[in-house]
Every structure is written in C-alpha cells, then in structure tokens.
Scaffold this motif. Sequence first.
Motif, PDB file in Angstrom:
ATOM      1  N   GLU A   1      46.087 -25.965  60.053  1.00  0.00           N
ATOM      2  CA  GLU A   1      47.446 -26.235  60.512  1.00  0.00           C
ATOM      3  C   GLU A   1      47.582 -25.978  62.008  1.00  0.00           C
ATOM      4  N   HIS A   2      46.818 -25.012  62.492  1.00  0.00           N
ATOM      5  CA  HIS A   2      46.813 -24.680  63.920  1.00  0.00           C
ATOM      6  C   HIS A   2      45.352 -24.553  64.349  1.00  0.00           C
ATOM      7  N   ARG A   3      44.773 -25.650  64.767  1.00  0.00           N
ATOM      8  CA  ARG A   3      43.352 -25.653  65.128  1.00  0.00           C
ATOM      9  C   ARG A   3      43.116 -24.881  66.420  1.00  0.00           C
ATOM     10  N   LEU A   4      41.870 -24.472  66.598  1.00  0.00           N
ATOM     11  CA  LEU A   4      41.485 -23.840  67.852  1.00  0.00           C
ATOM     12  C   LEU A   4      41.836 -24.759  69.010  1.00  0.00           C
ATOM     13  N   PRO A   5      42.355 -24.237  70.096  1.00  0.00           N
ATOM     14  CA  PRO A   5      42.338 -22.825  70.512  1.00  0.00           C
ATOM     15  C   PRO A   5      43.586 -22.019  70.153  1.00  0.00           C
ATOM     16  N   ALA A   6      44.348 -22.411  69.120  1.00  0.00           N
ATOM     17  CA  ALA A   6      45.586 -21.688  68.798  1.00  0.00           C
ATOM     18  C   ALA A   6      45.336 -20.202  68.595  1.00  0.00           C
ATOM     19  N   ALA A   7      44.273 -19.847  67.860  1.00  0.00           N
ATOM     20  CA  ALA A   7      43.990 -18.425  67.622  1.00  0.00           C
ATOM     21  C   ALA A   7      43.660 -17.708  68.923  1.00  0.00           C
ATOM     22  N   TYR A   8      42.963 -18.385  69.845  1.00  0.00           N
ATOM     23  CA  TYR A   8      42.671 -17.773  71.147  1.00  0.00           C
ATOM     24  C   TYR A   8      43.956 -17.579  71.944  1.00  0.00           C
ATOM     25  N   ASP A   9      44.846 -18.586  71.876  1.00  0.00           N
ATOM     26  CA  ASP A   9      46.135 -18.464  72.567  1.00  0.00           C
ATOM     27  C   ASP A   9      46.912 -17.259  72.036  1.00  0.00           C
ATOM     28  N   ASP A  10      46.904 -17.103  70.708  1.00  0.00           N
ATOM     29  CA  ASP A  10      47.626 -15.987  70.103  1.00  0.00           C
ATOM     30  C   ASP A  10      47.008 -14.649  70.503  1.00  0.00           C
ATOM     31  N   ALA A  11      45.680 -14.621  70.616  1.00  0.00           N
ATOM     32  CA  ALA A  11      45.001 -13.379  71.010  1.00  0.00           C
ATOM     33  C   ALA A  11      45.394 -12.964  72.417  1.00  0.00           C
ATOM     34  N   VAL A  12      45.389 -13.916  73.342  1.00  0.00           N
ATOM     35  CA  VAL A  12      45.762 -13.597  74.724  1.00  0.00           C
ATOM     36  C   VAL A  12      47.249 -13.244  74.809  1.00  0.00           C
ATOM     37  N   GLU A  13      48.074 -13.946  74.042  1.00  0.00           N
ATOM     38  CA  GLU A  13      49.497 -13.603  74.015  1.00  0.00           C
ATOM     39  C   GLU A  13      49.696 -12.179  73.506  1.00  0.00           C
ATOM     40  N   ALA A  14      48.891 -11.789  72.505  1.00  0.00           N
ATOM     41  CA  ALA A  14      48.986 -10.420  71.984  1.00  0.00           C
ATOM     42  C   ALA A  14      48.649  -9.395  73.063  1.00  0.00           C
ATOM     43  N   LEU A  15      47.679  -9.709  73.911  1.00  0.00           N
ATOM     44  CA  LEU A  15      47.326  -8.795  75.000  1.00  0.00           C
ATOM     45  C   LEU A  15      48.466  -8.696  76.017  1.00  0.00           C
ATOM     46  N   HIS A  16      49.103  -9.814  76.313  1.00  0.00           N
ATOM     47  CA  HIS A  16      50.280  -9.788  77.191  1.00  0.00           C
ATOM     48  C   HIS A  16      51.376  -8.923  76.572  1.00  0.00           C
ATOM     49  N   TRP A  17      51.574  -9.076  75.283  1.00  0.00           N
ATOM     50  CA  TRP A  17      52.579  -8.284  74.563  1.00  0.00           C
ATOM     51  C   TRP A  17      52.229  -6.800  74.628  1.00  0.00           C
ATOM     52  N   LEU A  18      50.947  -6.484  74.462  1.00  0.00           N
ATOM     53  CA  LEU A  18      50.512  -5.086  74.462  1.00  0.00           C
ATOM     54  C   LEU A  18      50.744  -4.400  75.799  1.00  0.00           C
ATOM     55  N   LYS A  19      50.594  -5.138  76.891  1.00  0.00           N
ATOM     56  CA  LYS A  19      50.647  -4.502  78.203  1.00  0.00           C
ATOM     57  C   LYS A  19      52.010  -3.878  78.487  1.00  0.00           C
ATOM     58  N   SER A  20      53.036  -4.360  77.803  1.00  0.00           N
ATOM     59  CA  SER A  20      54.378  -3.812  78.016  1.00  0.00           C
ATOM     60  C   SER A  20      54.630  -2.559  77.185  1.00  0.00           C
ATOM     61  N   LYS A  21      53.597  -2.101  76.464  1.00  0.00           N
ATOM     62  CA  LYS A  21      53.722  -0.912  75.596  1.00  0.00           C
ATOM     63  C   LYS A  21      54.952  -1.043  74.699  1.00  0.00           C
ATOM     64  N   PRO A  22      54.918  -2.040  73.799  1.00  0.00           N
ATOM     65  CA  PRO A  22      56.137  -2.409  73.066  1.00  0.00           C
ATOM     66  C   PRO A  22      56.480  -1.508  71.891  1.00  0.00           C
TER      67      PRO A  22
END
Length: 339
Positions: free
Chosen positions: A121-142
């Motif tokens: 349903e969401h072919r690569l690179p969707a999972a890579y995009d989500d991984a990098v987005e997760a790192l952006h999310w993490l940097k804000s110490k959410p």
Amino acid sequence: MFVSGQVDPFHHLKILPNSDGTITRLRADPHTHPTFDPTLPIPVLTQDTTINQSNKTFARIFLPRPALHNSSTNLPLIVFFHGGGFILFSAATHFFHDACVNLAKDTNSIVVSVDYRLAPEHRLPAAYDDAVEALHWLKSKPHDWLRNHADYSNCYLMGSSAGANIAYHAALRVAAETNSDGINYLEPLKIRGMILSQPFFGATERVPSEVRLAEDPVLAPHVCDVLWDLSLPVGVDREHEYCNPRGGNGGVILERVRELGWRVLVSGCRDDPLVDHQIGLATLVAEKGVPVLTNFSPTGSHGAEVRDPLHQNRLHHLVKHFIAPPPPSIHNLSPQNSA
C-alpha cells in the motif's frame, strides 16, 4: 516466480493479493498493549505516542523501570525498526514488543520502536521517509521519558531484518545531510552508528547461501522475491539500491559515514539464506573504511535474533557492549573471519 514443488509464497506469508495492488493480511499475530503504570512490578514501562496522525505512524517507547528513580544518569537511545519484509507486523506485534522490552532491560537503554507504513500500500521509500520523520520528531524530545532520561548524544539506529534495511537507509540519509563537524539538522540528537540484525538485502543473482538454503522453511529465496516485488518501487528490479546496497550512491555516502566516525554492528545466523548478502553488506561497509563489527552464529534461522531467547540474549550482549560509553575499540574486521 516459484517453481513446482516449492511452497506458495503467498500461502507461506499468509497474505492474499488484491486486484488494486493491495494485499489482505490473514495473520493473527496478537498485539501487546503498552503498560506505563509505575506501580506494576514490571522491569520496563512502555507507552505509545503519535508521530504522524495522517500516516498513522507512532512510536512505542520502552523505559527501564530503574530510570524513573535515577535522574542523574541518562540512558543510551536506541531507535528500533521492526521486521516483516516491509509488508507485515507492527511495533505492537507481541514478539517485537517482547524483544524491545528485553532490549531495553538487557542494555539499560531507552528504546523507541517506530511503527512505519507498510508496503505494498505504501511502497519504498515510504518506510524510509517515515524513519527519517521519526528522527525529526525525536529531536524535539516530544515525551517526558525522553526529556528526562535519554542521552541524546548517544543514539543508535537499529533494526531487525527489513527493519535493519530501514535503519541503514535512514542512516545514509542522515549522513548525507550532516556536515563535517557532525552538526546536523537532527541536533540535539546525535547518531553514533547502526545496529543491523539479520539485515534484509538481496540482488537479482542468487548468492551461495540462497542456493544452499533454497528450501529454507522460514524464509526461502523465492519468498523473498515476492516480498521485494511487493515493496520495491514499481518497475525496478532487485539491483535497485533499496535492495542491493552496492547500487546507487550508497557507497559514496558510506564514505561520509566514515568521516562522521559512526560505527556499524552487523549480526546474523549462518543458516539464514540471506547471510551471504549480510556478509556482503558488512564487506562493503568495511571497504569504505567504516568501523564494522560482525558476528554470525554458526546456527539459527532468519528471525532467530527476535524469537529465539538464546540468539536474542547473544545479540543484546553484543549491543550492550557496542553502545556502552566510552565507545569500545572497534577495528575493521573481515566478516568472513568473524565469529
């Protein structure tokens, strides 16, 4: 294409292909709910938090219980990506949940397990995009647990099987955008390296371990073919860089990884049909001058480092010493000669 006498890969994976390019997942793997009540006698507390509501991605945070009572020491941060051939499972799937509980406990680390979008349903690179987005999310110490207990200067990207592939490609993206001083758009999050458990890679031509284990009951090569067909971008083959790390410009970016001083741990089992691809990945990393530690058990199938307690304990022992500050002395090892 599988030949007569081989197991039907769709039956093996418990999926049905649909005419619109999606799949119906028939598996009934139970999910584990997070438990964050500090009054319960559990070694690791867990809590879910949303990353991207539109994409329905979230993170499950695993906090060793003793950290609640020790504010003087921050714990290493492991960002974990689950396996499943890019098409199956979740951060909440019971065996990945249990593995992350044990990882947090055994290594005395905070583990953030990222739930990413699945193919086809969401072919690569969707999972890579989500991984990098997760790192952006993490940097804000959410989350309070991250703000109060995580050592943001000691972060590793880790994954199992397809999750290791995701960790690798996410790390390459971060490295490509990090300057020579190590300052990057993820500050204060500072990645120190990758931990790749039985990484899921391949190529068009069969490697000797795939030939030797052509009828492997866990993950036969023709089953892998279907996983790649369902997850790679439409119209590309298994020589694409998402599948074959020697494709594209990954080798060039690995030189940047070397400049950043990152380290890599690659582990696996000799009875995994993908083991020669995993050794090939470690060889490529070493060729680029990146410090790489390899460890391959003489026994064990694909997925053993998640599901088998002995293999899991061995992996977590490796991880504990790999991430412990100050960093251990790691030399470039020949993967063929490693234990």
